[in-house]
Design a protein around this motif. Structure first.
Motif, mmCIF file in Angstrom:
data_model
loop_
_atom_site.group_PDB
_atom_site.id
_atom_site.type_symbol
_atom_site.label_atom_id
_atom_site.label_comp_id
_atom_site.label_asym_id
_atom_site.label_seq_id
_atom_site.Cartn_x
_atom_site.Cartn_y
_atom_site.Cartn_z
ATOM 1 N N PHE A 63 -6.812 -132.988 -45.216
ATOM 2 C CA PHE A 63 -8.017 -133.771 -44.930
ATOM 3 C C PHE A 63 -9.084 -132.902 -44.268
ATOM 4 C CE2 PHE A 63 -10.189 -136.071 -41.439
ATOM 5 C CZ PHE A 63 -11.063 -136.824 -42.193
ATOM 6 N N VAL A 64 -8.700 -132.171 -43.217
ATOM 7 C CA VAL A 64 -9.649 -131.327 -42.487
ATOM 8 C C VAL A 64 -10.242 -130.261 -43.407
ATOM 9 C CG1 VAL A 64 -9.845 -129.579 -40.660
ATOM 10 C CG2 VAL A 64 -8.629 -131.731 -40.218
ATOM 11 N N ARG A 65 -9.374 -129.549 -44.094
ATOM 12 C CA ARG A 65 -9.814 -128.455 -44.977
ATOM 13 C C ARG A 65 -10.764 -128.986 -46.054
ATOM 14 N NH1 ARG A 65 -5.191 -127.001 -46.011
ATOM 15 N NH2 ARG A 65 -4.875 -128.123 -47.943
ATOM 16 N N SER A 66 -10.382 -130.094 -46.691
ATOM 17 C CA SER A 66 -11.191 -130.604 -47.801
ATOM 18 C C SER A 66 -12.508 -131.216 -47.320
ATOM 19 C CB SER A 66 -10.394 -131.605 -48.637
ATOM 20 O OG SER A 66 -10.099 -132.764 -47.882
ATOM 21 N N LEU A 67 -12.510 -131.863 -46.150
ATOM 22 C CA LEU A 67 -13.755 -132.403 -45.622
ATOM 23 C C LEU A 67 -14.743 -131.269 -45.344
ATOM 24 C CD1 LEU A 67 -14.365 -135.196 -43.098
ATOM 25 C CD2 LEU A 67 -15.480 -132.997 -42.766
ATOM 26 N N LEU A 68 -14.257 -130.193 -44.739
ATOM 27 C CA LEU A 68 -15.143 -129.070 -44.423
ATOM 28 C C LEU A 68 -15.589 -128.326 -45.674
ATOM 29 C CD1 LEU A 68 -13.426 -127.753 -41.184
ATOM 30 C CD2 LEU A 68 -15.513 -129.140 -41.371
ATOM 31 N N ASP A 69 -14.729 -128.273 -46.681
ATOM 32 C CA ASP A 69 -15.134 -127.650 -47.946
ATOM 33 C C ASP A 69 -16.184 -128.500 -48.653
ATOM 34 O OD1 ASP A 69 -13.394 -125.525 -47.569
ATOM 35 O OD2 ASP A 69 -11.882 -126.273 -48.977
ATOM 36 N N TYR A 70 -15.992 -129.800 -48.619
ATOM 37 C CA TYR A 70 -16.921 -130.710 -49.292
ATOM 38 C C TYR A 70 -18.226 -130.857 -48.509
ATOM 39 C CZ TYR A 70 -18.985 -135.039 -51.007
ATOM 40 O OH TYR A 70 -19.855 -135.975 -51.490
ATOM 41 N N GLY A 71 -18.122 -131.126 -47.218
ATOM 42 C CA GLY A 71 -19.298 -131.407 -46.411
ATOM 43 C C GLY A 71 -19.929 -130.179 -45.786
ATOM 44 N N SER A 72 -19.267 -129.073 -45.827
ATOM 45 C CA SER A 72 -19.645 -127.782 -45.250
ATOM 46 C C SER A 72 -19.223 -127.709 -43.790
ATOM 47 C CB SER A 72 -21.139 -127.477 -45.415
ATOM 48 O OG SER A 72 -21.902 -128.204 -44.491
ATOM 49 N N GLN A 73 -19.291 -126.533 -43.263
ATOM 50 C CA GLN A 73 -18.792 -126.289 -41.911
ATOM 51 C C GLN A 73 -19.892 -126.440 -40.866
ATOM 52 O OE1 GLN A 73 -15.681 -123.946 -41.073
ATOM 53 N NE2 GLN A 73 -14.766 -124.146 -43.076
ATOM 54 N N THR A 74 -20.693 -127.490 -41.014
ATOM 55 C CA THR A 74 -21.747 -127.752 -40.045
ATOM 56 C C THR A 74 -21.138 -128.229 -38.730
ATOM 57 O OG1 THR A 74 -21.981 -130.039 -40.763
ATOM 58 C CG2 THR A 74 -23.408 -128.394 -41.840
ATOM 59 N N GLU A 75 -21.934 -128.175 -37.686
ATOM 60 C CA GLU A 75 -21.461 -128.592 -36.368
ATOM 61 C C GLU A 75 -21.015 -130.061 -36.367
ATOM 62 O OE1 GLU A 75 -23.285 -128.929 -31.905
ATOM 63 O OE2 GLU A 75 -23.904 -127.208 -33.118
ATOM 64 N N CYS A 97 -16.585 -133.926 -36.348
ATOM 65 C CA CYS A 97 -15.905 -135.048 -37.000
ATOM 66 C C CYS A 97 -14.410 -134.793 -37.109
ATOM 67 C CB CYS A 97 -16.517 -135.291 -38.380
ATOM 68 S SG CYS A 97 -15.666 -136.544 -39.354
ATOM 69 N N VAL A 98 -14.025 -133.633 -37.652
ATOM 70 C CA VAL A 98 -12.593 -133.378 -37.858
ATOM 71 C C VAL A 98 -11.860 -133.061 -36.564
ATOM 72 C CG1 VAL A 98 -12.823 -132.750 -40.284
ATOM 73 C CG2 VAL A 98 -12.934 -130.948 -38.541
ATOM 74 N N GLU A 99 -12.601 -132.683 -35.521
ATOM 75 C CA GLU A 99 -11.963 -132.520 -34.210
ATOM 76 C C GLU A 99 -11.635 -133.882 -33.609
ATOM 77 O OE1 GLU A 99 -14.630 -130.156 -31.843
ATOM 78 O OE2 GLU A 99 -14.348 -128.400 -33.130
#
Length: 126
Positions: A30-42, A47-49
């Motif tokens: 979930f974390v990896r895919s959210l950041l890949d999809y939404g980008s690694q913005t602050e 959100c994933v933290e």
């Protein structure tokens, strides 16, 4: 190879379907895919933290896997459900002046239902 969007959707669906999978593995995906999809913005990092795949005992005593607040274990769907009926925030009104209370409540209801659709009841062997 699946796109970032497809991987993100697959990670969400896996929460409800892969009952025998380890919560840690589902959360990592979930974390990896959210950041890949939404980008690694602050905001996405924050959100994933704060939100992740959790498994807990529900009010009826069954174990449930769902997305929730990591720090306190509150299901994300319950937060949005509680927000229904709350006045449309000023920031939303400023951005979308034509959005009325019924529209806002409908958007929250839809999001709540999507989140609850991703939940899975977990058997004793899950």
């Amino acid at each position: 190879m699946p796109s970032a969007k497809e991987s993100f959707i697959a990670s969400l669906i896996a929460i409800s379907r892969q009952v025998g999978s380890r919560v840690e593995d589902l959360d990592s995906a979930f974390v990896r895919s959210l950041l890949d999809y939404g980008s690694q913005t602050e905001d996405n990092q924050s959100c994933v933290e704060r939100i992740g795949v959790c498994e807990e005992v529900s009010r009826d005593g069954s174990r449930v896997r769902r997305l929730g607040l990591r720090s306190v274990g509150i299901p994300a769907a319950d937060l949005l459900n509680a927000a229904e009926g709350v006045e449309v925030p000023e920031s939303v009104r400023a951005e979308f002046p034509d959005v009325g209370q019924a529209d806002w409540d409908a958007a929250l209801r839809l999001t709540t239902l999507i989140l609850t659709a991703l939940e899975a009841r977990v058997g004793e062997d899950g």
